[in-house]
Design a protein around this motif. Structure first.
Motif, mmCIF file in Angstrom:
data_model
loop_
_atom_site.group_PDB
_atom_site.id
_atom_site.type_symbol
_atom_site.label_atom_id
_atom_site.label_comp_id
_atom_site.label_asym_id
_atom_site.label_seq_id
_atom_site.Cartn_x
_atom_site.Cartn_y
_atom_site.Cartn_z
ATOM 1 N N ILE A 301 -5.680 3.943 -3.907
ATOM 2 C CA ILE A 301 -5.585 2.529 -4.082
ATOM 3 C C ILE A 301 -6.977 1.983 -4.794
ATOM 4 C CG2 ILE A 301 -5.508 0.229 -2.702
ATOM 5 C CD1 ILE A 301 -3.835 1.758 -0.498
ATOM 6 N N THR A 302 -6.861 1.371 -5.872
ATOM 7 C CA THR A 302 -8.061 1.144 -6.558
ATOM 8 C C THR A 302 -8.685 -0.285 -6.142
ATOM 9 O OG1 THR A 302 -6.720 0.154 -8.487
ATOM 10 C CG2 THR A 302 -7.200 2.472 -8.643
ATOM 11 N N ARG A 303 -9.864 -0.647 -6.868
ATOM 12 C CA ARG A 303 -10.494 -1.683 -6.376
ATOM 13 C C ARG A 303 -9.599 -3.025 -6.691
ATOM 14 N NH1 ARG A 303 -15.229 1.205 -7.662
ATOM 15 N NH2 ARG A 303 -16.682 1.150 -5.695
ATOM 16 N N TRP A 304 -8.899 -3.049 -8.097
ATOM 17 C CA TRP A 304 -8.000 -4.129 -8.485
ATOM 18 C C TRP A 304 -6.683 -4.201 -7.553
ATOM 19 C CZ3 TRP A 304 -3.062 -4.337 -10.359
ATOM 20 C CH2 TRP A 304 -2.428 -3.266 -10.761
ATOM 21 N N GLU A 305 -6.501 -3.043 -7.126
ATOM 22 C CA GLU A 305 -5.201 -3.251 -6.242
ATOM 23 C C GLU A 305 -5.734 -3.642 -4.755
ATOM 24 O OE1 GLU A 305 -2.769 0.645 -8.076
ATOM 25 O OE2 GLU A 305 -4.070 0.988 -6.413
ATOM 26 N N GLY A 306 -7.045 -3.360 -4.551
ATOM 27 C CA GLY A 306 -7.425 -3.962 -3.199
ATOM 28 C C GLY A 306 -7.738 -5.426 -3.426
ATOM 29 N N GLY A 307 -7.926 -5.757 -4.520
ATOM 30 C CA GLY A 307 -8.362 -7.364 -4.862
ATOM 31 C C GLY A 307 -6.776 -8.021 -4.918
ATOM 32 N N ILE A 308 -5.872 -7.480 -5.148
ATOM 33 C CA ILE A 308 -4.433 -8.222 -5.040
ATOM 34 C C ILE A 308 -4.093 -8.512 -3.474
ATOM 35 C CG2 ILE A 308 -2.171 -7.795 -5.626
ATOM 36 C CD1 ILE A 308 -2.821 -6.436 -8.268
ATOM 37 N N MET A 309 -4.521 -7.328 -2.929
ATOM 38 C CA MET A 309 -4.099 -7.328 -1.266
ATOM 39 C C MET A 309 -4.987 -8.488 -0.577
ATOM 40 S SD MET A 309 -4.084 -3.249 -0.316
ATOM 41 C CE MET A 309 -2.613 -2.685 0.078
ATOM 42 N N VAL A 310 -6.181 -8.491 -1.058
ATOM 43 C CA VAL A 310 -7.041 -9.517 -0.424
ATOM 44 C C VAL A 310 -6.446 -11.014 -0.848
ATOM 45 C CG1 VAL A 310 -9.229 -10.738 -0.476
ATOM 46 C CG2 VAL A 310 -9.057 -8.196 -0.182
ATOM 47 N N ALA A 311 -6.264 -11.212 -2.361
ATOM 48 C CA ALA A 311 -5.518 -12.223 -2.586
ATOM 49 C C ALA A 311 -4.303 -12.779 -2.046
ATOM 50 C CB ALA A 311 -5.478 -12.213 -4.240
ATOM 51 N N ALA A 312 -3.431 -11.719 -1.731
ATOM 52 C CA ALA A 312 -2.215 -11.879 -1.112
ATOM 53 C C ALA A 312 -2.371 -12.397 0.289
ATOM 54 C CB ALA A 312 -1.126 -10.738 -1.061
#
Length: 324
Positions: A301-312
């Motif tokens: 799970i990359t940083r940008w995927e982590g960012g998508i999770m936080v944004a969700a």
């Protein structure tokens, strides 16, 4: 109002401190028994960090705030996946072992689906009320027993040692006496804190005209998930991804199968203001966790995927506030 806010803050402080003591003491006992980091995360640490949810859900149900009890679990599970995994990945990309992708994460999805189906009773059989009955509670506890049987079979079979686990094992262990004191003290803190936190949260919700369900999904859920957040981020920074992942996976499974199972067995729980949207978001978060781990980069799970999770999660919280 001020006194209720003090109750809420003081209760949360007792809960977090108690969970920390319980987790440290339990993990030390488990490591003395030679249990791996992943299994420690799935069981001992997950139980310790889920203890706030257990205490608050039980107290809420006993006090008649069943919507807060259910909302606490649904909100915590959403926060655990979207925010804790998301923030942890932003700090350090999370490498996930193939076995976790195949075995453990699907159990998180299964637990979410089981609760979703139980919440669909009016659609499936035409009953007017959405309630977790004692029968539902017993079914959830049976699922939990199967999960524990699987986890301990994994511990018995053993798993390949990793550098972080070997490093942890090589450090001086906490004495058994101190470990037991930590466990007992942690439980006492959780019980005292849980009682004051629920009293404060319920009073604040009433004063603000906000439902118990929304308070459970937001303030209570985030508050009780802080131990998971602190544990996972700290473990990831130390390179102990087994504990970081096992903590979130185990906590989500514990929350539904054990916490809701035990609570609804003691006293049936009405879903109240917990909507199908909330249950679908919880299930969707679990699926997104699996999807990101499996598809884009080799089980990472990359940083940008982590960012998508936080944004969700931020988007979901905004939706909750707008629809209060």
């Amino acid at each position: 109002m001020l006194l209720n806010i003090i109750y809420l803050i003081a209760g949360l402080a007792f809960i977090l401190y108690g969970a920390n003591l319980l987790t440290d003491g339990s993990a030390a006992i488990a490591r003395r028994l030679g249990i791996s980091d992943l299994v420690v995360g799935l069981t001992v640490v997950a139980f310790g960090t889920s203890a706030p949810e257990l205490v608050i859900s039980l107290v809420s149900a006993i006090n008649g705030s069943s919507a807060m009890a259910v909302g606490n679990i649904v909100g915590s599970n959403i926060f655990n996946v979207l925010m804790i995994i998301g923030i942890t990945a932003l700090v350090l990309p999370i490498k996930i072992e193939k076995g976790i992708m195949i075995n453990e994460i699907p159990l998180v999805i299964l637990s979410s689906l089981v609760l979703l189906v139980m919440g669909c009773a009016p659609l499936l059989d035409g009953t007017p009320d959405r309630i977790l009955t004692r029968v539902d509670g017993i079914i959830l506890l049976l699922f939990f027993a199967i999960f524990m049987r699987y986890t301990f079979s994994q511990a018995h079979n053993g798993s390949p040692a990793d550098p972080a686990a070997e490093d942890a094992a090589s450090r001086p262990a906490m004495s058994m006496t101190k470990s037991v004191i930590y466990v007992v003290g942690g439980l006492a803190g959780l019980i005292i804190g849980g009682d004051r936190f629920v009293a404060g949260a319920s009073a604040v919700a009433s004063a603000m005209g906000v439902s118990d369900a929304v308070i459970g999904l937001t303030i209570v859920a985030v508050g009780t998930s802080l131990p998971e957040l602190a544990t996972s981020v700290t473990a990831a920074i130390k390179g102990q991804t087994g504990i970081a992942l096992g903590n979130v996976i185990g906590s989500n499974i514990f929350n539904i199968f054990m916490v809701l199972g035990l609570t609804s067995t003691i006293r049936p729980l009405a879903f109240g203001g917990i909507t199908m949207t909330d249950l679908l978001v919880m299930t969707g978060a679990a699926l997104l966790f699996w999807f990101f781990g499996w598809k884009f980069k080799q089980r990472t799970i990359t940083r940008w995927e982590g960012g998508i999770m936080v944004a969700a999660y931020v988007a979901y919280t905004i939706w909750l506030i707008v629809n209060v």
